[in-house]
Design a protein around this motif. Structure first.
Motif, PDB file in Angstrom:
ATOM      1  N   ILE A 106     -22.224  16.112 -42.783  1.00 46.73           N
ATOM      2  CA  ILE A 106     -21.095  14.802 -42.682  1.00 46.73           C
ATOM      3  C   ILE A 106     -19.608  15.325 -42.716  1.00 46.73           C
ATOM      4  N   GLY A 107     -19.093  17.030 -42.940  1.00 46.86           N
ATOM      5  CA  GLY A 107     -18.032  17.043 -42.877  1.00 46.86           C
ATOM      6  C   GLY A 107     -17.470  16.256 -43.771  1.00 46.86           C
ATOM      7  N   CYS A 108     -15.743  16.957 -44.070  1.00 48.95           N
ATOM      8  CA  CYS A 108     -14.690  16.708 -44.948  1.00 48.95           C
ATOM      9  C   CYS A 108     -13.710  16.036 -44.604  1.00 48.95           C
ATOM     10  N   PRO A 109     -12.784  15.893 -45.791  1.00 44.56           N
ATOM     11  CA  PRO A 109     -11.517  15.068 -45.315  1.00 44.56           C
ATOM     12  C   PRO A 109     -10.663  15.486 -44.196  1.00 44.56           C
ATOM     13  N   ASN A 110     -11.138  16.951 -44.202  1.00 40.50           N
ATOM     14  CA  ASN A 110      -9.901  17.381 -43.309  1.00 40.50           C
ATOM     15  C   ASN A 110     -10.974  17.213 -42.173  1.00 40.50           C
ATOM     16  N   CYS A 111     -12.104  17.234 -42.032  1.00 43.22           N
ATOM     17  CA  CYS A 111     -12.415  16.983 -40.166  1.00 43.22           C
ATOM     18  C   CYS A 111     -13.052  15.503 -40.080  1.00 43.22           C
ATOM     19  N   ARG A 112     -13.767  14.920 -41.452  1.00 37.40           N
ATOM     20  CA  ARG A 112     -13.870  13.661 -40.990  1.00 37.40           C
ATOM     21  C   ARG A 112     -12.661  12.268 -40.191  1.00 37.40           C
ATOM     22  N   PRO A 113     -12.034  12.538 -40.822  1.00 40.16           N
ATOM     23  CA  PRO A 113     -11.018  11.884 -39.904  1.00 40.16           C
ATOM     24  C   PRO A 113     -10.635  11.754 -38.762  1.00 40.16           C
ATOM     25  N   GLN A 114     -11.129  12.318 -37.760  1.00 39.87           N
ATOM     26  CA  GLN A 114     -11.190  12.815 -36.325  1.00 39.87           C
ATOM     27  C   GLN A 114     -11.980  12.344 -35.496  1.00 39.87           C
ATOM     28  N   TYR A 115     -13.457  12.675 -36.732  1.00 36.06           N
ATOM     29  CA  TYR A 115     -14.150  11.826 -36.158  1.00 36.06           C
ATOM     30  C   TYR A 115     -14.619  11.215 -35.832  1.00 36.06           C
ATOM     31  N   SER A 116     -13.534  10.225 -37.540  1.00 39.23           N
ATOM     32  CA  SER A 116     -13.862   8.664 -37.368  1.00 39.23           C
ATOM     33  C   SER A 116     -12.757   7.338 -36.239  1.00 39.23           C
ATOM     34  N   LYS A 117     -12.047   8.457 -35.710  1.00 44.06           N
ATOM     35  CA  LYS A 117     -11.380   7.918 -34.771  1.00 44.06           C
ATOM     36  C   LYS A 117     -12.282   7.744 -33.668  1.00 44.06           C
ATOM     37  N   ALA A 118     -13.359   9.301 -33.618  1.00 46.12           N
ATOM     38  CA  ALA A 118     -13.807   8.820 -31.934  1.00 46.12           C
ATOM     39  C   ALA A 118     -15.110   8.198 -32.387  1.00 46.12           C
ATOM     40  N   LEU A 119     -15.194   8.012 -33.556  1.00 44.97           N
ATOM     41  CA  LEU A 119     -15.777   6.714 -33.843  1.00 44.97           C
ATOM     42  C   LEU A 119     -15.569   5.246 -33.502  1.00 44.97           C
ATOM     43  N   ILE A 120     -15.000   5.126 -34.493  1.00 44.83           N
ATOM     44  CA  ILE A 120     -14.067   3.846 -33.671  1.00 44.83           C
ATOM     45  C   ILE A 120     -13.532   2.991 -32.262  1.00 44.83           C
ATOM     46  N   SER A 121     -13.284   4.684 -31.873  1.00 47.63           N
ATOM     47  CA  SER A 121     -12.977   3.897 -30.263  1.00 47.63           C
ATOM     48  C   SER A 121     -14.236   4.129 -29.155  1.00 47.63           C
ATOM     49  N   TYR A 122     -15.101   4.665 -29.753  1.00 43.59           N
ATOM     50  CA  TYR A 122     -16.589   4.472 -28.922  1.00 43.59           C
ATOM     51  C   TYR A 122     -17.515   2.484 -29.310  1.00 43.59           C
ATOM     52  N   PHE A 123     -17.320   2.950 -30.517  1.00 44.25           N
ATOM     53  CA  PHE A 123     -17.715   1.213 -30.457  1.00 44.25           C
ATOM     54  C   PHE A 123     -16.880   0.101 -30.716  1.00 44.25           C
ATOM     55  N   GLU A 124     -15.651   0.595 -30.185  1.00 44.73           N
ATOM     56  CA  GLU A 124     -14.762  -0.814 -30.439  1.00 44.73           C
ATOM     57  C   GLU A 124     -15.429  -0.964 -28.657  1.00 44.73           C
ATOM     58  N   HIS A 125     -15.683  -0.303 -27.902  1.00 45.50           N
ATOM     59  CA  HIS A 125     -16.795  -0.212 -26.723  1.00 45.50           C
ATOM     60  C   HIS A 125     -17.940  -1.766 -26.832  1.00 45.50           C
ATOM     61  N   TYR A 126     -18.079  -1.739 -28.145  1.00 44.56           N
ATOM     62  CA  TYR A 126     -19.865  -2.421 -28.678  1.00 44.56           C
ATOM     63  C   TYR A 126     -19.106  -3.233 -29.537  1.00 44.56           C
ATOM     64  N   LYS A 127     -17.806  -3.880 -29.640  1.00 43.33           N
ATOM     65  CA  LYS A 127     -17.384  -3.846 -31.205  1.00 43.33           C
ATOM     66  C   LYS A 127     -18.423  -5.785 -30.714  1.00 43.33           C
ATOM     67  N   GLU A 128     -18.600  -6.214 -29.720  1.00 44.81           N
ATOM     68  CA  GLU A 128     -19.456  -7.818 -29.608  1.00 44.81           C
ATOM     69  C   GLU A 128     -21.016  -7.434 -30.270  1.00 44.81           C
ATOM     70  N   SER A 129     -21.389  -6.433 -29.613  1.00 43.79           N
ATOM     71  CA  SER A 129     -22.474  -6.556 -30.093  1.00 43.79           C
ATOM     72  C   SER A 129     -23.216  -5.694 -31.683  1.00 43.79           C
ATOM     73  N   LEU A 130     -22.319  -5.265 -32.192  1.00 48.01           N
ATOM     74  CA  LEU A 130     -22.439  -4.938 -33.554  1.00 48.01           C
ATOM     75  C   LEU A 130     -22.849  -6.189 -34.671  1.00 48.01           C
ATOM     76  N   CYS A 131     -23.668  -5.659 -35.223  1.00 44.96           N
ATOM     77  CA  CYS A 131     -23.915  -6.660 -35.924  1.00 44.96           C
ATOM     78  C   CYS A 131     -22.695  -7.232 -37.343  1.00 44.96           C
ATOM     79  N   ILE A 132     -22.683  -8.213 -37.865  1.00 40.02           N
ATOM     80  CA  ILE A 132     -21.386  -8.696 -38.926  1.00 40.02           C
ATOM     81  C   ILE A 132     -21.135  -7.436 -39.800  1.00 40.02           C
ATOM     82  N   ASP A 133     -21.804  -7.192 -40.229  1.00 40.80           N
ATOM     83  CA  ASP A 133     -21.805  -5.777 -41.483  1.00 40.80           C
ATOM     84  C   ASP A 133     -20.817  -4.939 -40.474  1.00 40.80           C
ATOM     85  N   CYS A 134     -21.509  -4.298 -39.846  1.00 44.51           N
ATOM     86  CA  CYS A 134     -20.576  -3.146 -39.174  1.00 44.51           C
ATOM     87  C   CYS A 134     -19.608  -3.555 -38.373  1.00 44.51           C
TER      88      CYS A 134
END
Ligand code: HAM
Length: 404
Positions: A159-187
Motif C-alpha cells: 500500500i505504499g508509504c507517505p512518499n508515494c501514496r499522495p500521488q496515488y491518492s491524487k490519481a484515485l481522487i480524479s478517477y473516483f470523481e467521475h463516479y462520485k454520484e454512484s458511490l455510497c454515502i461513506d465513500c
C-alpha cells in the motif's frame, strides 16, 4: 449489553486451546509477552491509528476521566504498545519481538464476527527492516492456523508509504470523481479524506467502480517496491501460498508497504502489516515496525476441538467434610484432577453429577469410611466399586485411571 459477551465455561477450553497454542508458537520463536493498559490517552489512537479512520471517527469508547483528561478504551493493540515501547525505551532492550493477548473495544454495529468488546492475539516486532521479519509474522499465522486446523486464504498487498501514496491518492481522487454520484454515502465522504478506503468498500456498486481504479503498484516508490518484492521472495522460500489483492487496504492509517489479511469464509481472521513511521509519529525515534492481530472470537466460532474431560476424580462426600478435605488435599498433592462435593446431597444425585463432569472415578465417603480410614472407589465406566484402605488409594486410582 449490546456487543458485549460473557465467555462461559462451555467454551472456555477453546479459548485456552487457542491462547496456549499461540503462546507456545510465540515462545518457541523468541517472542516475549507485553501487557499494556486497556485505557490510554485518546491522543495515542488519534495520532497512531489516524483521525480520519472509521475507528477514530466513529468507533472509540472515549470519555473524560475525573481530572477532565480524554481517555479511550483501546480499540486495538499496536498504538498502545508503540507508546509503551517509546516510554520505556525498549529500543535498548534485546526483546524486540513482542506478543500480546487481551480485550479491545470498538463501538461498531454488532453482527456476525463483530463485537464491541472482542479479544485479539497479536505480535509486534521493532527495528527490523529486513522483509524476512514480515515473512516470519506471516509464518506464525500459518503455523497457528495449521495447528488449529483452520483453512484460510492469505491475501497480500503493497500500500505504499507517505512518499508515494499522495500521488496515488491524487490519481484515485480524479478517477473516483467521475463516479462520485454512484458511490455510497461513506465513500463520497472518504473521497477527499482517505480515497484508498474506497478500494475495500463492501458496497456492490463501489466494488464494481473500484475494479477500474488506478493500481498502486504503478505508483509505489523504489523502497516500497523492493521491500514488498523481498517479502514475496521470503514467502515463496517458506512455501507459503498467497494471493496478491490490489484492492486490499487496511482500516488503520499507520501501514506502509506490506499489508496482509488471512481470510476464511469472507471473514478476516487475522491481519496486519508494516508500519515504518508509527514510532516516529508517536514521538519516538526513527524505528520501523511490523505486526499482526487476530480476532479470537472469530476463531473460537469455527474452532472444532473435542472438549477434554476436566476432572479425573469426583469425591462424593456424605456428610464427612473434614475427611473429604483431607482426601482432596492428598489427591491434589498427587496431581490428580479432582472435584469435591461439600453440599448435602443424595448419593444418587452426586453420582449423576460425577457422570456429567465426566469423572472417571468417584470416591464415596461417609461415617463408616471415616471410622475405618477407608473409602469406596467407584469405576464410573463399568459402575463397579470396592472399599479400600486410604493408604491403598494412590495405587488403586492409578490402576483405574491408567488402565488401558
Ligand atoms: P484490525 O484489522 O483492525 O487490525 O483487527 C485485527 C483483527 O481483529 C481482525 O482481522 C478481526 O479478526 C478482529 N476484529 C477487529 N474488529 C473486531 C470486532 N469488532 N469484533 C471482533 N473481532 C474484530 C488491528 O487491530 C491491528 N492493530 C493489527 C496489527 C498489529 N497491525 C500491525 N500490528
Amino acid at each position: 449489553m449490546k456487543g458485549f459477551k460473557d465467555i462461559l465455561p462451555e467454551t472456555i477450553e477453546k479459548w485456552h486451546f487457542l491462547e496456549k497454542t499461540a503462546v507456545k508458537i510465540f515462545t518457541h520463536l523468541g517472542y516475549k509477552e507485553i501487557r499494556t493498559p486497556i485505557l490510554e490517552k485518546t491522543s495515542v489512537f488519534e495520532r497512531g491509528v489516524g483521525d480520519s479512520t472509521d475507528i477514530v471517527e466513529k468507533e472509540m469508547y472515549t470519555f473524560l476521566d475525573k481530572s477532565g483528561e480524554s481517555v479511550t478504551l483501546r480499540p486495538e493493540g499496536t498504538a498502545g504498545i508503540v507508546r509503551a515501547f517509546i516510554e520505556n525505551k525498549l529500543e535498548t532492550s534485546v526483546f524486540n519481538k513482542l506478543y500480546y493477548i487481551g480485550p479491545m473495544f470498538r463501538y461498531e454495529r454488532p453482527q456476525k464476527g463483530r463485537f464491541r468488546q472482542f479479544h485479539q492475539i497479536g505480535a509486534e516486532c521493532f527495528g527490523i527492516k529486513n522483509p524476512a521479519i514480515d515473512a516470519e509474522i506471516i509464518y506464525i499465522n500459518t503455523l497457528l492456523f495449521e495447528k488449529l486446523n483452520i483453512k484460510t486464504n492469505l491475501e497480500i498487498n503493497n500500500i505504499g508509504c507517505p512518499n508515494c501514496r499522495p500521488q496515488y491518492s491524487k490519481a484515485l481522487i480524479s478517477y473516483f470523481e467521475h463516479y462520485k454520484e454512484s458511490l455510497c454515502i461513506d465513500c463520497q465522504k472518504r473521497l477527499y479524506k482517505n480515497p484508498l478506503r474506497i478500494l475495500d468498500c463492501k458496497n456492490e456498486k463501489c466494488k464494481i467502480i473500484a475494479r477500474g481504479a488506478p493500481k498502486l503498484k504503478d505508483y509505489v516508490c523504489k523502497d516500497c517496491k523492493e521491500h514488498y518484492t523481498g517479502v514475496v521472495e521470503c514467502l515463496k522460500a517458506l512455501n507459503i501460498e498467497f494471493i496478491e489483492n490490489e484492492l486490499l487496504v487496511r482500516g488503520l492509517d499507520y501501514y506502509t508497504s506490506f499489508v496482509f489479511e488471512f481470510v476464511n469464509n469472507n471473514l478476516t481472521l487475522s491481519a496486519g502489516g508494516r508500519y515504518d513511521n508509527l514510532i516516529q509519529d508517536l514521538g519516538g525515534n526513527n524505528i520501523c515496525g511490523v505486526g499482526f492481530a487476530l480476532g479470537e472470537e472469530r476463531i473460537i466460532d469455527i474452532l472444532d476441538i473435542k472438549p477434554q474431560n476436566s476432572i479425573d476424580i469426583y469425591i462424593a462426600n456424605l456428610g464427612v467434610t473434614l475427611y473429604a478435605l483431607n482426601i482432596l488435599q492428598k489427591l491434589s498433592d498427587l496431581q490428580f484432577k479432582v472435584y469435591c462435593e461439600y453440599e448435602n446431597k443424595s448419593l444418587k444425585s452426586m453420582l449423576k453429577k460425577a457422570d456429567k463432569l465426566e469423572a472417571k472415578v468417584c470416591i464415596i465417603i461417609g461415617e463408616n469410611e471415616l471410622k475405618s480410614s477407608s473409602c469406596i472407589v467407584r469405576d464410573m465406566k463399568n459402575s463397579t466399586q470396592k472399599t479400600i484402605e486410604l493408604n491403598q488409594l494412590e495405587n488403586t486410582l492409578k490402576g483405574v485411571l491408567y488402565a488401558t
